[in-house]
Design a protein around this motif. Structure first.
Motif, PDB file in Angstrom:
ATOM      1  N   PRO A  49       0.800  -1.231   0.000  1.00  0.00           N
ATOM      2  CA  PRO A  49       0.000   0.000   0.000  1.00  0.00           C
ATOM      3  C   PRO A  49       0.834   1.284   0.000  1.00  0.00           C
ATOM      4  N   THR A  50       2.110   1.208   0.385  1.00  0.00           N
ATOM      5  CA  THR A  50       2.913   2.423   0.515  1.00  0.00           C
ATOM      6  C   THR A  50       4.180   2.458  -0.331  1.00  0.00           C
ATOM      7  N   MET A  51       4.518   1.372  -1.004  1.00  0.00           N
ATOM      8  CA  MET A  51       5.786   1.336  -1.740  1.00  0.00           C
ATOM      9  C   MET A  51       5.758   0.264  -2.811  1.00  0.00           C
ATOM     10  N   ALA A  52       6.718   0.384  -3.724  1.00  0.00           N
ATOM     11  CA  ALA A  52       6.988  -0.682  -4.693  1.00  0.00           C
ATOM     12  C   ALA A  52       8.374  -1.217  -4.366  1.00  0.00           C
ATOM     13  N   ASN A  83       1.804  10.016 -10.498  1.00  0.00           N
ATOM     14  CA  ASN A  83       1.461  10.604 -11.790  1.00  0.00           C
ATOM     15  C   ASN A  83       2.711  11.121 -12.493  1.00  0.00           C
ATOM     16  N   ALA A  84       2.588  11.356 -13.796  1.00  0.00           N
ATOM     17  CA  ALA A  84       3.690  11.938 -14.558  1.00  0.00           C
ATOM     18  C   ALA A  84       4.096  13.257 -13.920  1.00  0.00           C
ATOM     19  N   GLY A  85       5.395  13.449 -13.754  1.00  0.00           N
ATOM     20  CA  GLY A  85       5.924  14.664 -13.147  1.00  0.00           C
ATOM     21  C   GLY A  85       6.113  14.556 -11.644  1.00  0.00           C
ATOM     22  N   ASP A  86       5.493  13.565 -11.001  1.00  0.00           N
ATOM     23  CA  ASP A  86       5.698  13.377  -9.562  1.00  0.00           C
ATOM     24  C   ASP A  86       7.132  12.954  -9.298  1.00  0.00           C
ATOM     25  N   ARG A  87       7.580  13.230  -8.101  1.00  0.00           N
ATOM     26  CA  ARG A  87       8.887  12.743  -7.657  1.00  0.00           C
ATOM     27  C   ARG A  87       8.666  11.593  -6.691  1.00  0.00           C
ATOM     28  N   VAL A  88       9.650  10.709  -6.651  1.00  0.00           N
ATOM     29  CA  VAL A  88       9.633   9.579  -5.739  1.00  0.00           C
ATOM     30  C   VAL A  88      10.996   9.472  -5.067  1.00  0.00           C
ATOM     31  N   LEU A  89      11.022   8.824  -3.914  1.00  0.00           N
ATOM     32  CA  LEU A  89      12.293   8.510  -3.262  1.00  0.00           C
ATOM     33  C   LEU A  89      12.644   7.074  -3.615  1.00  0.00           C
ATOM     34  N   LEU A  90      13.847   6.891  -4.141  1.00  0.00           N
ATOM     35  CA  LEU A  90      14.377   5.555  -4.410  1.00  0.00           C
ATOM     36  C   LEU A  90      15.387   5.228  -3.332  1.00  0.00           C
ATOM     37  N   VAL A  91      15.280   4.045  -2.782  1.00  0.00           N
ATOM     38  CA  VAL A  91      16.260   3.567  -1.815  1.00  0.00           C
ATOM     39  C   VAL A  91      16.842   2.282  -2.384  1.00  0.00           C
ATOM     40  N   ALA A  92      18.098   2.361  -2.825  1.00  0.00           N
ATOM     41  CA  ALA A  92      18.795   1.186  -3.350  1.00  0.00           C
ATOM     42  C   ALA A  92      19.437   0.462  -2.181  1.00  0.00           C
ATOM     43  N   ARG A  93      19.209  -0.850  -2.097  1.00  0.00           N
ATOM     44  CA  ARG A  93      19.754  -1.679  -1.013  1.00  0.00           C
ATOM     45  C   ARG A  93      20.624  -2.768  -1.638  1.00  0.00           C
ATOM     46  N   PRO A 105       4.085  11.528  -0.872  1.00  0.00           N
ATOM     47  CA  PRO A 105       3.104  11.624   0.214  1.00  0.00           C
ATOM     48  C   PRO A 105       3.360  10.628   1.358  1.00  0.00           C
ATOM     49  N   VAL A 106       3.936   9.481   1.052  1.00  0.00           N
ATOM     50  CA  VAL A 106       4.288   8.520   2.106  1.00  0.00           C
ATOM     51  C   VAL A 106       5.376   9.114   2.992  1.00  0.00           C
ATOM     52  N   ASP A 108       5.942  12.316   3.442  1.00  0.00           N
ATOM     53  CA  ASP A 108       5.307  13.380   4.222  1.00  0.00           C
ATOM     54  C   ASP A 108       4.655  12.803   5.473  1.00  0.00           C
ATOM     55  N   ALA A 109       3.941  11.693   5.329  1.00  0.00           N
ATOM     56  CA  ALA A 109       3.270  11.074   6.475  1.00  0.00           C
ATOM     57  C   ALA A 109       4.279  10.592   7.512  1.00  0.00           C
ATOM     58  N   ILE A 110       5.372  10.022   7.067  1.00  0.00           N
ATOM     59  CA  ILE A 110       6.415   9.564   7.996  1.00  0.00           C
ATOM     60  C   ILE A 110       7.025  10.751   8.729  1.00  0.00           C
ATOM     61  N   LEU A 111       7.361  11.805   7.989  1.00  0.00           N
ATOM     62  CA  LEU A 111       8.016  12.958   8.592  1.00  0.00           C
ATOM     63  C   LEU A 111       7.099  13.714   9.553  1.00  0.00           C
ATOM     64  N   ARG A 112       5.792  13.694   9.319  1.00  0.00           N
ATOM     65  CA  ARG A 112       4.865  14.353  10.239  1.00  0.00           C
ATOM     66  C   ARG A 112       4.944  13.771  11.646  1.00  0.00           C
ATOM     67  N   THR A 113       5.347  12.525  11.760  1.00  0.00           N
ATOM     68  CA  THR A 113       5.447  11.890  13.082  1.00  0.00           C
ATOM     69  C   THR A 113       6.679  12.364  13.848  1.00  0.00           C
TER      70      THR A 113
END
Length: 123
Positions: A49-52, A83-93, A105-106, A108-113
């Protein structure tokens, strides 16, 4: 694109913020380079629900594009409201041979805490 190369002590993760184009391609390839995923490298994509979660696998049903980009299929983008033009955070492991894609937005929700300045009217 913004690169966040500073790694927490003991972390081998690579952090990249990048844009998604109209066809689902991610602009920044540095996360893929850190994983040594070359054009044609097979991958499997799992959606939560929050990541790929993108795994590099010999039997993966998808692959890195001929130009060396990760392309998020429409079903992945729709599931995560990207959507097109959105930014995402990639975390390579590299230690797990995977890449995690987080919509902003995910984050943002984490940082609000964490009670950032500006939250709750703080200056």
């Amino acid at each position: 694109m913004a690169r966040l190369d500073a790694r927490p002590a003991g972390s081998s993760s690579i952090y990249v913020v990048t844009a998604v184009d109209v066809r689902g391609r991610l602009a920044d390839r540095s996360g893929l380079q850190a994983l040594a995923w070359l054009p044609g490298h097979p991958i499997a994509v799992h959606i939560t629900p929050t990541m790929a979660i993108v795994e590099g696998r010999a039997e993966g049903p998808h692959a890195i594009t001929r130009q060396g980009h990760l392309r998020l299929r429409a079903s992945v983008r729709h599931a995560l409201s990207i959507n097109a033009g959105d930014r995402v955070l990639l975390v390579a492991r590299p230690e797990y041979d995977l890449l995690v894609v987080y919509p902003i937005p995910v984050l943002d929700a984490i940082l609000r805490t964490h009670d950032l300045p500006g939250d709750r009217g703080a200056a």
